[in-house]
Structures are given as structure tokens and as C-alpha cells.
Design a protein around this motif. Structure first.
Motif, PDB file in Angstrom:
ATOM      1  N   ASP A 213       0.695  -0.140  -4.867  1.00 35.14           N
ATOM      2  CA  ASP A 213       0.006   1.149  -4.929  1.00 35.14           C
ATOM      3  C   ASP A 213       0.021   1.732  -6.343  1.00 35.14           C
ATOM      4  O   ASP A 213      -0.511   2.820  -6.559  1.00 35.14           O
ATOM      5  CB  ASP A 213       0.688   2.126  -3.955  1.00 35.14           C
TER       6      ASP A 213
ATOM      7  N   SER B 191       0.839  -1.197   0.000  1.00 29.75           N
ATOM      8  CA  SER B 191       0.000   0.000   0.000  1.00 29.75           C
ATOM      9  C   SER B 191       0.871   1.243   0.000  1.00 29.75           C
ATOM     10  O   SER B 191       2.104   1.154  -0.007  1.00 29.75           O
ATOM     11  CB  SER B 191      -0.912   0.007   1.231  1.00 29.75           C
ATOM     12  N   ASP B 192       0.223   2.426   0.057  1.00 29.56           N
ATOM     13  CA  ASP B 192       0.987   3.669   0.049  1.00 29.56           C
ATOM     14  C   ASP B 192       1.895   3.798   1.261  1.00 29.56           C
ATOM     15  O   ASP B 192       2.859   4.566   1.238  1.00 29.56           O
ATOM     16  CB  ASP B 192       0.053   4.870  -0.062  1.00 29.56           C
ATOM     17  N   ALA B 193       1.619   3.042   2.311  1.00 30.36           N
ATOM     18  CA  ALA B 193       2.498   3.064   3.483  1.00 30.36           C
ATOM     19  C   ALA B 193       3.876   2.496   3.165  1.00 30.36           C
ATOM     20  O   ALA B 193       4.846   2.752   3.905  1.00 30.36           O
ATOM     21  CB  ALA B 193       1.857   2.281   4.629  1.00 30.36           C
ATOM     22  N   ASP B 194       3.982   1.749   2.070  1.00 28.34           N
ATOM     23  CA  ASP B 194       5.258   1.124   1.694  1.00 28.34           C
ATOM     24  C   ASP B 194       6.005   1.916   0.634  1.00 28.34           C
ATOM     25  O   ASP B 194       7.050   1.461   0.147  1.00 28.34           O
ATOM     26  CB  ASP B 194       5.006  -0.299   1.179  1.00 28.34           C
ATOM     27  N   ASN B 195       5.500   3.101   0.259  1.00 32.03           N
ATOM     28  CA  ASN B 195       6.182   3.910  -0.749  1.00 32.03           C
ATOM     29  C   ASN B 195       7.420   4.555  -0.143  1.00 32.03           C
ATOM     30  O   ASN B 195       7.303   5.374   0.778  1.00 32.03           O
ATOM     31  CB  ASN B 195       5.249   5.000  -1.285  1.00 32.03           C
TER      32      ASN B 195
END
Length: 451
Positions: free
Chosen positions: A350, A141-145
Motif C-alpha cells: 500500500d 493492500s490497506d487491509a494489511d496495514n
């Protein structure tokens, strides 16, 4: 692709029936590789769709072979009928002719079934996303960008006068009038007034001027056909996010990427013409169907907004360098505005539907206390081009090759506008504006506080 260029080598394409976006040859020759690449997106639904496509493609090949066999048999029987009639054997000729008609009917039935199965396969293919680049970081998810650059221009602390949300400051200054925008158009519409409107226009002109050295300015239509919106990947999957003019089968564009991508649709470019660079300042329209629970105050999220888009057609070999160029141009504009910013790379979980690789620029808004995405620079590989029928002919060759498309937000007005108001706020409530914008502000350098 200069203005007035003859549309040479144009191939007709059925309106509303785009080509598949994943190369069928790749699906057939390297199914395991395709599956492994799409598995990195972390969506079991995509893998189920891939299995359904594989099963449908097998049916297509089987039915095609049966139809072709029937067609060959009809041709053979037709020859026999002619030979028998020439030899005077009318009775046998009539029997063979009857068999030919029966086989012909079977061929027609197979052709009908084949068309139906091909449409089913295409419907599934249109929903399968692009293969992520090997360079795209893995994540869910965007938390992993990951942050790949910055932050820049970020102070150790912000004074209290910059910790005021832009919607409060802008309303007090009389430059944002969302109450009347809602009265006119409904929820999630904004209206800038006075120097607020001037600032919006100035931002667009700044972005255009900073890219005019290499990019042709286009003013495209902002209503497009279903085929055009399908070419870039918004349809069919994201129909709920788009505004439709149903009576005329037209759609409001969510970004200038949509019309710019299809400018060369159905044409064959010469390799010497590439890369083609285009830019456009347009209004953009989005339903923001997924905005429930998100902050929609002020300029953070709206149905209509202005944006300058930069877009390129390239050969596959030119694409990586073009991605770097687009990112450098977008970053240069944000840096020139003096805003706190950072650059993140979008992880595989994402990535957008059409994206092969994508990199975002975010600015910090101290009043809202949030990092805001203000530019997304993306490489779509041949995904959109295959869908839109964008091709070029390599120098000295007869055949054609699917080109690559890339695009970036040179500047999206709403969030940059918001960040400028919050970062530029002074203790007296006025807002200082960056020097790079002064030439566009009719002599103003700040937005004064109202007495």
C-alpha cells in the motif's frame, strides 16, 4: 538554508529532465537485492519494468563503449593525419582523413542512438517506485496495514446525537454550503461559511503555531513546473490526478510537499545546515480520479482543500530520528484536539510511489462511522532527492552525497474539520470546539444551533 543564502555550488539541470530515482549503481551492483526489495510491493508490473530497465541499461553500456571506442579511433586517426601531412605524404593523409570522417559519422550516429536509449531507460526509471524500508510491514493492500498505536480517546459508545454525519449538522448550522460551491465551481468543491470558515483558518494557524519552534514558515507558489511535480514522484505516473494549466506548462500542487521539496533543487548544502525544517499552509488541488464508489459527501473528499505540511531535508543518518519527530508533532496536534485517533503503518503493498516508509494517523468520525486518514508521515530516503538533485557536502570532504527527504501532514483541514463537527455535536445540534482552538475563534467556544 536560511533566507538570502547564496546558491553556492549550483549545477545546471535541464528543465523537465530529472535524474533517475533509483541509483543506477545499485541496479548494476545489486540487481537481485533491488528485485527482492521491489517484489515486496506485490506488483508484477514493477518487476516487468525492472527487467526492461536492466535490458535498456545493458544497451546503454554497450552503445557507450562503442561510441567511446569510435571517439578514441577518431583521435588516433586525427593524429596520424597530422603526422602524415607533416611528413609530406599527402595521399595517405587524405585516405586516413576520409577514414576519420567515416568513423566520426559512426560516432555521431552512436551518440544519437545512445541519447534515444537513455531517454527510454529514464522513462521506465521514472515509473519504478522506491525500495521499501526493511521496517515496512509486508502486505498486499490497506487491509494489511497494522495498527501500531492506539486507539486513543475512543469511548465505549457514542450517543445518538454524535451519530449524525457532519454534512447534515454543518448544513443545518449554516457553516457548510456545498450546494453553492458546486454552482460556482462544479462537483466535489466545498465552501465553509461563518464559523465553519473560521474553524478552517483556525486549524491551519494552530498547526503552524505548534511547529513554529523548529520549522521555517514558507509561503510557496501553488503553481509549479512539470520538472517540480516530477521531482516528488507525482509525474509521470499520476498525471491523471493532477490539475494542469496546459497553456503555461504549470500544475496545481496536490500538496505543499511539491514546492518545498524543490526549494533546494540543484544546490549543494553544507552538512552543518542539516536538518533543514520547513512548513507551509497552502491550498491543495487533486482530481481524485480514483474516488469512484467512495463517499464524497461533505468534507470527506474534494478537489480543493487546505493543509499544513511539515518537511525536512536530512542526512541519511538523521532520517530515522526525523521520521519520529514528524510523527510526534502530527500526533501531538491531533491529540491536543481531543479527537479519537489511532496510528497505522503502511504495508509494502500500500506504499506510495515515492515512499520508503510511511505512517498514517486516522481519526474516528462517529457520524460517518469511519476512520479517516488525517495525516501521513513519510520517509522517502534518497528517491525524491535524487530526482530533484538535492545534495549536501559532508564536513571535511570534497564530494557530495544525495540527501534524504521526509514530510508529514501537520494538519489536513477537511477531515479534521469533519471529525470535530461529529465528535463535538451536542444534543441541541450545536457543536462544542476544543479548548486548544479557542484563541483562534474570535471569542467563540462553540458553534451555536440555529433557532
Amino acid at each position: 538554508m536560511p533566507p538570502g543564502r547564496p546558491i553556492a555550488g549550483r549545477r545546471d539541470r535541464a528543465e523537465g529532465y530529472p535524474r533517475p530515482v533509483i541509483d543506477r549503481r545499485l541496479l548494476r551492483t545489486d540487481p537481485d537485492g533491488v528485485r527482492a526489495a521491489l517484489a515486496r510491493r506485490g506488483s508484477p508490473e514493477v518487476l516487468v519494468q525492472l527487467d526492461e530497465v536492466a535490458a535498456l541499461d545493458e544497451r546503454v553500456r554497450t552503445i557507450t563503449a562503442e561510441r567511446d571506442d569510435a571517439r578514441r579511433r577518431v583521435n588516433e586517426l586525427s593524429k596520424q593525419v597530422g603526422q602524415l601531412r607533416g611528413a609530406g605524404d599527402t595521399d595517405k593523409a587524405d585516405l586516413v582523413a576520409a577514414e576519420s570522417r567515416a568513423v566520426g559519422d559512426a560516432e555521431a550516429a552512436l551518440a544519437t542512438v545512445l541519447a534515444e536509449v537513455e531517454q527510454q531507460e529514464l522513462a521506465h526509471l521514472l515509473r519504478i517506485p522506491n525500495l521499501p524500508s526493511e521496517l515496512a510491514p509486508d502486505g498486499v493492500s490497506d487491509a494489511d496495514n497494522p495498527i501500531v498505536k492506539g486507539p486513543f480517546n475512543l469511548p465505549d459508545a457514542f450517543p445518538d446525537h454524535q451519530r449524525v454525519p457532519h454534512w447534515q449538522t454543518a448544513t443545518a448550522l449554516g457553516i457548510l454550503d456545498n450546494e453553492r460551491a458546486v454552482k460556482i465551481s462544479g462537483a466535489m468543491f466545498t465552501m465553509q461559511r461563518g464559523l465553519g470558515a473560521t474553524l478552517s483558518r483556525a486549524l491551519c494557524q494552530l498547526a503552524l503555531d505548534r511547529n513554529a519552534d523548529a520549522f521555517e514558515e514558507i509561503r510557496p507558489p501553488t503553481l509549479v513546473t512539470t520538472a517540480t511535480l516530477t521531482a516528488t514522484g507525482q509525474l509521470p505516473k499520476f498525471a491523471d490526478d493532477a490539475f494542469a494549466v496546459e497553456r503555461d506548462d504549470l500544475w496545481c500542487i496536490p500538496t505543499a510537499e511539491v514546492p518545498l521539496t524543490s526549494i533546494g533543487a540543484g544546490e549543494i548544502l553544507a552538512e552543518a545546515e542539516l536538518p533543514v525544517r520547513m512548513m507551509a499552509a497552502t491550498s491543495c488541488y487533486r482530481r481524485e480520479a480514483g474516488s469512484a464508489g467512495r463517499d464524497t459527501r461533505g468534507m470527506l473528499r474534494a478537489h480543493e482543500f487546505d493543509k499544513v505540511e511539515i518537511l525536512a531535508y536530512t542526512t541519511p543518518e538523521q532520517a530515522p530520528a526525523m521520521l519520529d519527530e514528524l510523527l510526534a508533532r502530527a500526533e501531538g496536534t491531533i491529540a491536543a484536539l481531543g479527537l479519537p485517533y489511532r496510528i497505522i503503518e503502511i504495508c509494502t503493498g500500500d506504499l506510495g510511489q515515492s515512499h520508503h516508509r510511511s505512517i498514517d494517523i486516522e481519526v474516528y468520525a462517529p457520524g460517518a462511522d469511519v476512520w479517516l486518514e488525517v495525516s501521513s508521515v513519510s520517509w522517502f530516503s534518497d528517491y525524491q532527492a535524487r530526482r530533484a538533485d538535492l545534495r549536501y557536502r559532508p564536513t571535511g570532504q570534497k564530494g557530495t552525497v544525495v540527501l534524504h527527504t521526509l514530510n508529514g501532514s501537520a494538519l489536513a483541514v477537511p477531515r479534521v474539520w469533519a471529525a470535530l463537527i461529529e465528535n463535538g455535536r451536542q444534543p441541541d445540534g450545536s457543536v462544542d470546539l476544543p479548548e486548544v482552538l479557542w484563541p483562534y475563534l474570535r471569542g467563540h467556544r462553540s458553534i451555536p444551533a440555529r433557532g
